[in-house]
Design a protein around this motif. Structure first.
Motif, mmCIF file in Angstrom:
data_model
loop_
_atom_site.group_PDB
_atom_site.id
_atom_site.type_symbol
_atom_site.label_atom_id
_atom_site.label_comp_id
_atom_site.label_asym_id
_atom_site.label_seq_id
_atom_site.Cartn_x
_atom_site.Cartn_y
_atom_site.Cartn_z
ATOM 1 N N ALA A 46 21.462 -42.125 -67.313
ATOM 2 C CA ALA A 46 20.516 -43.241 -67.263
ATOM 3 C C ALA A 46 20.853 -44.297 -66.213
ATOM 4 C CB ALA A 46 20.439 -43.912 -68.632
ATOM 5 N N LYS A 47 22.091 -44.283 -65.697
ATOM 6 C CA LYS A 47 22.540 -45.297 -64.729
ATOM 7 C C LYS A 47 22.375 -46.716 -65.259
ATOM 8 C CE LYS A 47 23.601 -42.399 -61.459
ATOM 9 N NZ LYS A 47 24.948 -41.945 -61.377
ATOM 10 N N ILE A 48 22.573 -46.878 -66.559
ATOM 11 C CA ILE A 48 22.549 -48.205 -67.174
ATOM 12 C C ILE A 48 23.974 -48.750 -67.130
ATOM 13 C CG2 ILE A 48 22.105 -49.490 -69.300
ATOM 14 C CD1 ILE A 48 20.106 -47.261 -70.056
ATOM 15 N N GLU A 49 24.163 -49.814 -66.379
ATOM 16 C CA GLU A 49 25.517 -50.327 -66.178
ATOM 17 C C GLU A 49 26.144 -50.861 -67.456
ATOM 18 O OE1 GLU A 49 26.469 -52.586 -62.818
ATOM 19 O OE2 GLU A 49 25.288 -51.345 -61.463
ATOM 20 N N ALA A 50 25.322 -51.226 -68.423
ATOM 21 C CA ALA A 50 25.868 -51.690 -69.697
ATOM 22 C C ALA A 50 26.688 -50.578 -70.369
ATOM 23 C CB ALA A 50 24.750 -52.151 -70.621
ATOM 24 N N LEU A 51 26.275 -49.338 -70.202
ATOM 25 C CA LEU A 51 27.035 -48.224 -70.784
ATOM 26 C C LEU A 51 28.405 -48.094 -70.128
ATOM 27 C CD1 LEU A 51 24.247 -45.545 -71.235
ATOM 28 C CD2 LEU A 51 25.523 -46.696 -73.043
ATOM 29 N N ALA A 52 28.465 -48.319 -68.830
ATOM 30 C CA ALA A 52 29.757 -48.289 -68.143
ATOM 31 C C ALA A 52 30.632 -49.448 -68.635
ATOM 32 C CB ALA A 52 29.560 -48.369 -66.639
ATOM 33 N N TYR A 53 30.032 -50.609 -68.781
ATOM 34 C CA TYR A 53 30.762 -51.767 -69.297
ATOM 35 C C TYR A 53 31.308 -51.476 -70.688
ATOM 36 C CZ TYR A 53 31.549 -56.354 -71.350
ATOM 37 O OH TYR A 53 32.103 -57.412 -72.007
ATOM 38 N N TYR A 54 30.455 -50.933 -71.577
ATOM 39 C CA TYR A 54 30.896 -50.617 -72.930
ATOM 40 C C TYR A 54 31.975 -49.536 -72.928
ATOM 41 C CZ TYR A 54 26.957 -53.369 -74.595
ATOM 42 O OH TYR A 54 26.072 -54.389 -74.835
ATOM 43 N N GLY A 55 31.916 -48.642 -71.964
ATOM 44 C CA GLY A 55 32.959 -47.632 -71.843
ATOM 45 C C GLY A 55 34.312 -48.245 -71.522
ATOM 46 N N PHE A 56 34.316 -49.222 -70.618
ATOM 47 C CA PHE A 56 35.570 -49.898 -70.282
ATOM 48 C C PHE A 56 36.061 -50.771 -71.438
ATOM 49 C CE2 PHE A 56 33.964 -49.160 -65.883
ATOM 50 C CZ PHE A 56 34.952 -48.256 -65.533
ATOM 51 N N VAL A 57 35.141 -51.398 -72.144
ATOM 52 C CA VAL A 57 35.520 -52.166 -73.340
ATOM 53 C C VAL A 57 36.088 -51.223 -74.404
ATOM 54 C CG1 VAL A 57 34.632 -53.590 -75.233
ATOM 55 C CG2 VAL A 57 33.918 -54.053 -72.888
ATOM 56 N N LEU A 58 35.486 -50.051 -74.508
ATOM 57 C CA LEU A 58 35.984 -49.051 -75.459
ATOM 58 C C LEU A 58 37.426 -48.678 -75.150
ATOM 59 C CD1 LEU A 58 35.442 -47.047 -77.799
ATOM 60 C CD2 LEU A 58 34.690 -45.414 -76.064
ATOM 61 N N LEU A 59 37.757 -48.547 -73.867
ATOM 62 C CA LEU A 59 39.145 -48.258 -73.494
ATOM 63 C C LEU A 59 40.083 -49.365 -73.966
ATOM 64 C CD1 LEU A 59 38.895 -46.864 -69.864
ATOM 65 C CD2 LEU A 59 39.772 -45.683 -71.870
ATOM 66 N N LEU A 60 39.641 -50.602 -73.797
ATOM 67 C CA LEU A 60 40.480 -51.732 -74.209
ATOM 68 C C LEU A 60 40.610 -51.812 -75.729
ATOM 69 C CD1 LEU A 60 39.179 -54.448 -71.738
ATOM 70 C CD2 LEU A 60 41.303 -53.130 -71.600
ATOM 71 N N PHE A 61 39.583 -51.381 -76.448
ATOM 72 C CA PHE A 61 39.599 -51.410 -77.903
ATOM 73 C C PHE A 61 40.311 -50.188 -78.481
ATOM 74 C CE2 PHE A 61 37.473 -50.124 -81.892
ATOM 75 C CZ PHE A 61 37.846 -51.189 -82.688
ATOM 76 N N ALA A 62 40.068 -49.027 -77.897
ATOM 77 C CA ALA A 62 40.592 -47.772 -78.448
ATOM 78 C C ALA A 62 42.106 -47.659 -78.290
ATOM 79 C CB ALA A 62 39.907 -46.590 -77.781
ATOM 80 N N THR A 63 42.631 -48.192 -77.213
ATOM 81 C CA THR A 63 44.068 -48.069 -76.968
ATOM 82 C C THR A 63 44.894 -48.680 -78.096
ATOM 83 O OG1 THR A 63 43.692 -48.018 -74.585
ATOM 84 C CG2 THR A 63 45.919 -48.572 -75.338
ATOM 85 N N PRO A 64 44.677 -49.944 -78.461
ATOM 86 C CA PRO A 64 45.491 -50.490 -79.554
ATOM 87 C C PRO A 64 45.184 -49.837 -80.904
ATOM 88 C CG PRO A 64 44.021 -52.183 -78.669
ATOM 89 C CD PRO A 64 43.859 -50.979 -77.827
ATOM 90 N N VAL A 65 43.936 -49.479 -81.136
ATOM 91 C CA VAL A 65 43.597 -48.841 -82.415
ATOM 92 C C VAL A 65 44.319 -47.506 -82.536
ATOM 93 C CG1 VAL A 65 41.733 -47.800 -83.768
ATOM 94 C CG2 VAL A 65 41.385 -50.013 -82.677
ATOM 95 N N ASN A 66 44.269 -46.693 -81.494
ATOM 96 C CA ASN A 66 44.963 -45.409 -81.525
ATOM 97 C C ASN A 66 46.464 -45.589 -81.688
ATOM 98 O OD1 ASN A 66 42.819 -43.537 -81.333
ATOM 99 N ND2 ASN A 66 42.677 -43.873 -79.135
ATOM 100 N N LEU A 67 47.029 -46.563 -80.986
ATOM 101 C CA LEU A 67 48.467 -46.813 -81.104
ATOM 102 C C LEU A 67 48.853 -47.250 -82.516
ATOM 103 C CD1 LEU A 67 49.290 -48.558 -77.719
ATOM 104 C CD2 LEU A 67 50.039 -46.308 -78.484
ATOM 105 N N VAL A 68 48.044 -48.100 -83.128
ATOM 106 C CA VAL A 68 48.330 -48.547 -84.492
ATOM 107 C C VAL A 68 48.261 -47.376 -85.462
ATOM 108 C CG1 VAL A 68 47.422 -49.941 -86.397
ATOM 109 C CG2 VAL A 68 47.670 -50.946 -84.129
ATOM 110 N N VAL A 69 47.252 -46.520 -85.310
ATOM 111 C CA VAL A 69 47.135 -45.359 -86.199
ATOM 112 C C VAL A 69 48.339 -44.433 -86.021
ATOM 113 C CG1 VAL A 69 45.780 -43.287 -86.710
ATOM 114 C CG2 VAL A 69 44.620 -45.459 -86.339
ATOM 115 N N ILE A 70 48.745 -44.206 -84.777
ATOM 116 C CA ILE A 70 49.908 -43.348 -84.523
ATOM 117 C C ILE A 70 51.169 -43.956 -85.128
ATOM 118 C CG2 ILE A 70 51.460 -42.526 -82.694
ATOM 119 C CD1 ILE A 70 48.920 -42.094 -80.981
#
Length: 99
Positions: free
Chosen positions: A31-55
């Protein structure tokens, strides 16, 4: 907690962030919607600590309950599969956005 529950935690965490990352990346590619790219980068920032805490929680649980240590390590390794995928998606996203 049962061995099956431990593995389900690892699989659920892995699949949740994998699917969310795929939605952001493929959605942006189509779709070339830049908001999806933004949310993808935010997801990286959110997923990293969540995954580390679960591990960390899984490893601590495995150390406390030695009979489950092997399953906790397996579940942690399943979650760690997301690391190279996230790196690949990050660089692919940067390439697609011409950064």
């Amino acid at each position: 907690m049962k061995n099956k529950d431990i593995m389900n935690i690892g699989k659920f965490t892995f699949l949740t962030f994998l699917i969310l990352g795929n939605i952001c990346l493929i959605g942006y590619m189509i779709a070339k919607i830049e908001a999806l790219a933004y949310y993808g980068f935010v997801l990286l920032l959110f997923a990293t600590p969540v995954n580390l805490v679960v591990i960390i929680i899984l490893i601590i649980y495995g150390i406390i309950h030695q009979s489950y240590l092997k399953d906790c390590i397996k579940a942690s390794l399943i979650i760690c599969i997301n690391i190279p995928i996230a790196i690949l998606y990050f660089y692919l996203g940067m390439f697609l956005m011409d950064f």
